[in-house]
Write a protein that holds these residues in place. Sequence first.
Motif, PDB file in Angstrom:
ATOM      1  N   ILE A 433       0.890  -1.114  -0.092  1.00 54.30           N
ATOM      2  CA  ILE A 433       0.162  -0.030  -0.154  1.00 54.30           C
ATOM      3  C   ILE A 433       0.782   1.163   0.061  1.00 54.30           C
ATOM      4  N   ALA A 434       1.852   1.320   0.721  1.00 54.01           N
ATOM      5  CA  ALA A 434       2.809   2.180   0.840  1.00 54.01           C
ATOM      6  C   ALA A 434       3.419   2.577  -0.573  1.00 54.01           C
ATOM      7  N   SER A 435       4.057   1.515  -1.190  1.00 55.00           N
ATOM      8  CA  SER A 435       4.827   1.627  -2.498  1.00 55.00           C
ATOM      9  C   SER A 435       3.677   2.125  -3.344  1.00 55.00           C
ATOM     10  N   THR A 436       2.640   1.642  -3.654  1.00 53.78           N
ATOM     11  CA  THR A 436       1.137   2.234  -4.538  1.00 53.78           C
ATOM     12  C   THR A 436       1.323   3.557  -4.101  1.00 53.78           C
ATOM     13  N   THR A 437       0.999   3.821  -2.822  1.00 57.09           N
ATOM     14  CA  THR A 437       0.547   5.353  -2.565  1.00 57.09           C
ATOM     15  C   THR A 437       1.488   6.367  -2.993  1.00 57.09           C
ATOM     16  N   THR A 438       2.945   6.069  -2.993  1.00 58.23           N
ATOM     17  CA  THR A 438       4.030   7.090  -3.148  1.00 58.23           C
ATOM     18  C   THR A 438       3.796   7.187  -4.570  1.00 58.23           C
ATOM     19  N   THR A 439       3.668   6.037  -5.469  1.00 55.64           N
ATOM     20  CA  THR A 439       3.251   6.368  -6.876  1.00 55.64           C
ATOM     21  C   THR A 439       2.081   7.141  -7.150  1.00 55.64           C
ATOM     22  N   LEU A 440       0.963   7.203  -6.279  1.00 59.02           N
ATOM     23  CA  LEU A 440      -0.226   7.940  -6.598  1.00 59.02           C
ATOM     24  C   LEU A 440       0.033   9.307  -6.322  1.00 59.02           C
ATOM     25  N   VAL A 441       0.838   9.617  -5.180  1.00 55.80           N
ATOM     26  CA  VAL A 441       0.650  10.891  -4.702  1.00 55.80           C
ATOM     27  C   VAL A 441       1.554  11.986  -5.331  1.00 55.80           C
ATOM     28  N   VAL A 442       2.396  11.417  -6.558  1.00 51.32           N
ATOM     29  CA  VAL A 442       3.112  12.286  -7.318  1.00 51.32           C
ATOM     30  C   VAL A 442       2.278  13.147  -8.274  1.00 51.32           C
ATOM     31  N   PHE A 443       1.066  12.478  -8.326  1.00 46.32           N
ATOM     32  CA  PHE A 443      -0.021  13.168  -9.187  1.00 46.32           C
ATOM     33  C   PHE A 443      -0.736  14.173  -8.614  1.00 46.32           C
ATOM     34  N   LEU A 444      -0.833  14.312  -7.208  1.00 46.67           N
ATOM     35  CA  LEU A 444      -1.500  15.363  -6.431  1.00 46.67           C
ATOM     36  C   LEU A 444      -1.186  16.827  -6.919  1.00 46.67           C
ATOM     37  N   VAL A 861       5.939  12.026  -1.123  1.00 45.99           N
ATOM     38  CA  VAL A 861       6.362  10.578  -1.055  1.00 45.99           C
ATOM     39  C   VAL A 861       6.909  10.656   0.081  1.00 45.99           C
ATOM     40  N   TYR A 862       7.749  11.372   0.576  1.00 50.16           N
ATOM     41  CA  TYR A 862       8.505  11.425   1.915  1.00 50.16           C
ATOM     42  C   TYR A 862       7.440  11.474   2.956  1.00 50.16           C
ATOM     43  N   ALA A 863       6.436  12.137   2.849  1.00 53.41           N
ATOM     44  CA  ALA A 863       5.275  12.060   3.955  1.00 53.41           C
ATOM     45  C   ALA A 863       4.552  10.991   3.944  1.00 53.41           C
ATOM     46  N   VAL A 864       4.385  10.244   2.862  1.00 48.43           N
ATOM     47  CA  VAL A 864       3.568   8.854   2.755  1.00 48.43           C
ATOM     48  C   VAL A 864       4.475   7.703   3.487  1.00 48.43           C
ATOM     49  N   MET A 865       5.715   7.874   3.193  1.00 50.93           N
ATOM     50  CA  MET A 865       6.761   6.895   3.846  1.00 50.93           C
ATOM     51  C   MET A 865       6.797   7.121   5.341  1.00 50.93           C
ATOM     52  N   ALA A 866       6.974   8.389   5.656  1.00 50.66           N
ATOM     53  CA  ALA A 866       7.088   8.823   7.159  1.00 50.66           C
ATOM     54  C   ALA A 866       5.832   8.008   7.981  1.00 50.66           C
ATOM     55  N   VAL A 867       4.487   8.203   7.237  1.00 50.15           N
ATOM     56  CA  VAL A 867       3.383   7.650   7.910  1.00 50.15           C
ATOM     57  C   VAL A 867       3.526   6.317   7.942  1.00 50.15           C
ATOM     58  N   GLN A 868       4.057   5.702   6.768  1.00 51.16           N
ATOM     59  CA  GLN A 868       3.961   4.306   6.719  1.00 51.16           C
ATOM     60  C   GLN A 868       5.015   3.689   7.952  1.00 51.16           C
ATOM     61  N   PHE A 869       5.893   4.180   7.905  1.00 50.72           N
ATOM     62  CA  PHE A 869       7.131   3.490   8.709  1.00 50.72           C
ATOM     63  C   PHE A 869       7.067   4.031  10.282  1.00 50.72           C
ATOM     64  N   GLU A 870       6.330   5.102  10.335  1.00 46.87           N
ATOM     65  CA  GLU A 870       5.950   5.803  11.674  1.00 46.87           C
ATOM     66  C   GLU A 870       7.424   6.344  12.102  1.00 46.87           C
ATOM     67  N   ASN A 871       8.183   6.694  11.288  1.00 44.08           N
ATOM     68  CA  ASN A 871       9.721   7.083  11.513  1.00 44.08           C
ATOM     69  C   ASN A 871      10.019   8.128  10.448  1.00 44.08           C
ATOM     70  N   PHE A 872      10.749   9.005  10.869  1.00 45.11           N
ATOM     71  CA  PHE A 872      11.405  10.126   9.792  1.00 45.11           C
ATOM     72  C   PHE A 872      12.523   9.638   9.348  1.00 45.11           C
ATOM     73  N   LEU A 873      13.378   8.657   9.820  1.00 46.32           N
ATOM     74  CA  LEU A 873      14.742   8.311   9.379  1.00 46.32           C
ATOM     75  C   LEU A 873      14.488   7.497   8.105  1.00 46.32           C
ATOM     76  N   PHE A 874      13.897   6.272   8.225  1.00 42.90           N
ATOM     77  CA  PHE A 874      13.725   5.310   7.067  1.00 42.90           C
ATOM     78  C   PHE A 874      13.460   6.116   5.719  1.00 42.90           C
ATOM     79  N   PRO A 875      12.178   6.812   5.880  1.00 38.07           N
ATOM     80  CA  PRO A 875      12.091   7.436   4.604  1.00 38.07           C
ATOM     81  C   PRO A 875      13.098   8.299   4.077  1.00 38.07           C
ATOM     82  N   PHE A 876      13.983   8.760   4.908  1.00 36.96           N
ATOM     83  CA  PHE A 876      14.942   9.583   4.336  1.00 36.96           C
ATOM     84  C   PHE A 876      15.896   8.883   3.568  1.00 36.96           C
ATOM     85  N   ILE A 877      16.380   7.536   4.110  1.00 31.53           N
ATOM     86  CA  ILE A 877      17.230   6.402   3.669  1.00 31.53           C
ATOM     87  C   ILE A 877      16.771   6.120   2.033  1.00 31.53           C
ATOM     88  N   ILE A 878      15.378   5.864   2.162  1.00 29.17           N
ATOM     89  CA  ILE A 878      14.819   5.485   0.718  1.00 29.17           C
ATOM     90  C   ILE A 878      14.807   6.565  -0.127  1.00 29.17           C
TER      91      ILE A 878
END
Length: 1019
Positions: A433-444, A861-878
Amino acid sequence: MKLVSLSVRRPVGVIMIVLAIIALGIVSVRNLAVDLFPKIDLPIAVIATTYEDAAPEEVENLISKPIESSISSIEGIEQIQSQSQTDSSLVLMMFKNGTDLDQALLDVRERIDQVKDFLPERAGNPKIMRFSPDQLPVIWIGLTGKDAEILTELADDEVVPFFERQEGVASVTVEGAKTREIQLVLNESAMMQYGIQTQEIIQAINSANKSASVGTIEKGTQDLQVRITGEYTSLTDIKQTIVQSESGASVQVQDVAEVTDTFKKTNSLTLVNGEPSVVLSILKKTDANTVDVAKNIQKSLAEINGSLPEDVNLNVIIDTSDFIQEAVDSVIQNILIGGVISVLVLLLFLKSIRATIVIGLSIPIAIISTFALMYFTGETLNILTLGGLALGIGMMVDSSIVILENIYSYRQKGYSLFDSATKGAAELTPAVIASTTTTLVVFLPIVYVEGIASDIFTPLALTVSFSLLASLIVAITLVPMLSSKLLSKAMEEGRRYWFDRFLERVNNAYAGVLKKVLKFRKTSILTTILLIVGSIAVTPLIGAEFIPAGDQGQMEIRVETRPGSSLEHTEDMITQVNDILHETDDLIDVSFVTVGGGDFASGTTSGNVANFTIQLVPASERDTSTAAFVQQLDEKLQSIAGAEIIVSEMEAGIGMGAPIQVQLNGPEHEVLRELSERVVEEIKGIDGVYNPESEASLGVPQLKVEVDRDKAALYGLTVEGIQSQIEMHFIGQVITIFREEGREIDVSLMYPEEDRQTISNLEDMKINAPNGAVLPLNELASFEEVQGPVTLIRHNQQAQMNVTSEVSGRDLRGVARDIEAHLEGMDLPEGYSFSIGGEAEDMAESFSDLTLALIFSIFLVYAVMAVQFENFLFPFIIMFSMPATVVGVVLGLLVSGLSFSIPAFIGIIMLAGIVVNNSIVLVDYINILRRRGLDRYEAIVEAGRSRLRPILMTTLTTVLAMIPLGLALGEGAEMQQPLAITIIFGLTVSSIFTLLLIPVVYTYFDDLTKKVLRRKSNI
């Protein structure tokens, strides 16, 4: 997750829902409109006004300026541009985005109603309309025959009404028709003999040609209305009209004028394949299907042809639906090829037909669901929406692949089919869901993009989003359910295939490289930075353009003789052109030429301009491309002396205006004319500038008549009075209307043509003074030959002159920058300025908007991953997988030889959401393994080995499915090619960096986290 478990427990319900969606999609696709491009909503309105036989200067002063002043204060107007040319005025109003154009047009009509009574008498009623590409004709039909009069009557009485009754047709315009007119050609010597003045003839005819109601009388119990009928019923009535002179003489009209039933003189001519023709251009209704309208017209041709005389034929000249259908068919073909490639990749990896079917079902279900959603959102089937499906077809199976791989791993651990399906799917559903959402939010961020970029981006974004949402739902419901029912044998260990051995060697090699990369972390990071910096450094070699053009097999030839040339002279030139065209009859399907005529915006309203529109035979029937044929034909036509001939390809792109347009603004047209000539000389030597041309160089010869006011006053004459007599003598005047069988025919009074052709005729023309004196005009005025403008342009109520140029051998952005740098060094007079317009301006504005959208997309994209991982660090790595895409994008454009364009930019925005998907799966699995007790190093290596297979599958299905678009196979594919190339190379290179760079970045951030936590514990 409950949804996964429910889908596995209730297979019948899932199947019924899927069947319902398929049925809805099939119904929807049958009702979707087909077009070449999405509907482009431009907040532009047009006011078109005719002013017969008026020079551009008079049109500007008496028509354009009053209209500009009346509408300038209307709310929402951003720009006003007027074009004043011989016989017509065109005022364009550009409104701010978001303006209610319907309400704005009501305001415009109110203002025009207030000013139209003050316009000149010969001016036509201003026509107010919204500007839309939908107003372009769908199909052109030629009506050919020997007698022009019969063709005109047939067109007006039978053909036009017939086509307007066809479904989807909005209107039919007739070109090349002859307009019937009754001419009263004055005999000047007879008029002098009888002492008759023109005004007396006009008064006599108007008095005689009248009908009126004069009251009522009683007859018994009834009231009878008394009506006097005195209208003309025949030409004899006109000829025998009595004219009374001031001296008391009574003569008939036929004694002082020759009465003839003929046609109005025109400065235009329409030829189809060299023969005079009447051409019908058919426009569709706004909500009509272009292809269906064209098919309706084609089917009805046999019916209408059967009712026409034997020597009259109706034939299709150009049918725009042909290219649309070919382009749509080619995109559908690319979708099918991409789907087959994706299925073959799946089969290669999964080694099971059943497993391939389970995942492969994602593709048709997602596509059919997308059709249903497109129908309800009002989208059409066009090369952009279908291109979105073709681009997304490889991504449709990504989520299913990840889910199935995890189900497979649980099955190998000994779990039952049911438990494998539920646990395997539920475990990775959040990551999917996170990976699909990151693809979708780029269109917002599309909400922040305006203009053409938005019109292109929105349908593409919606189509990709719909397909990915549908594929996500299939992945977390249908795939687990089918896996629990169908894959018992597929998940059992079988014999090893060659591909398994190859994949194992790849996996081992990757593990070895990964260990070395983790050992030399600084070197890995430095190498990556150097590659990114190097790629950015070579971007100037790529160049930039607005939108790639497609080859639709259409071309045009513009033949321009000397300004002021007669229609007959221009016709001689096009005969020579036609002779050369006949040498290539095997390539040309139809040739349609208009001499003179033209439309308001083109300025081609004089007899010295001819425009050919040529449709080539289908691409499958010729070996030469349209572009190559244009060059060959251009070389041949340059041998024709006496005319400037320009051959160009009609492109399927949607750019607006010339590639380069230098807009010079200032108070005086004359100064702007001089400046424009200087600009042409200034930019002529710039590399890439091809055929620069100033509108000032297109002047037409004029004879300037300056009346001596003092001398005229001695005879009781005014400038206005002299002007009206000259107009009467050289233009003529419509004095009444003759009605015949429901038609209204103009009755015009004019002098013999031989008395109004030369300068001598004008100089010797007799001017009648109020005191009875008769004087030649040369005693009251002086004459001077000057060069007048073809078109006078004003922008926001200020004079403007444009210099246009094509671009050859260089990219558009580089040429525009060099031109701007040269012009900034010019010493312009005070009050004068320049700006760069045309495609260069559209490109700069679109790139600016898309840059903002890209930045916002990355943040989302960063915001979606931060919500998914509940962490600010892992999205930054990705997120570190994103910069590496620059290497792939630059490499792809260099290898393919394409320029950076709006589709390529959209590809980069899409990459921002796509490239992180593999990183999400990899980092998420590293974390899962560490939570199971593995140390960091082992978790990274094991996650890399375990996730390599699904990462390779998702990457290969996405990349290989886009190869048909990347190769630009079929008609109209050129527009999506830069987008496909960007994603193919960007995703491929990014996947390599994901597998190697992300683990290194992970270790650095993990070390940083430990240091921070250690410091906090010490505190």
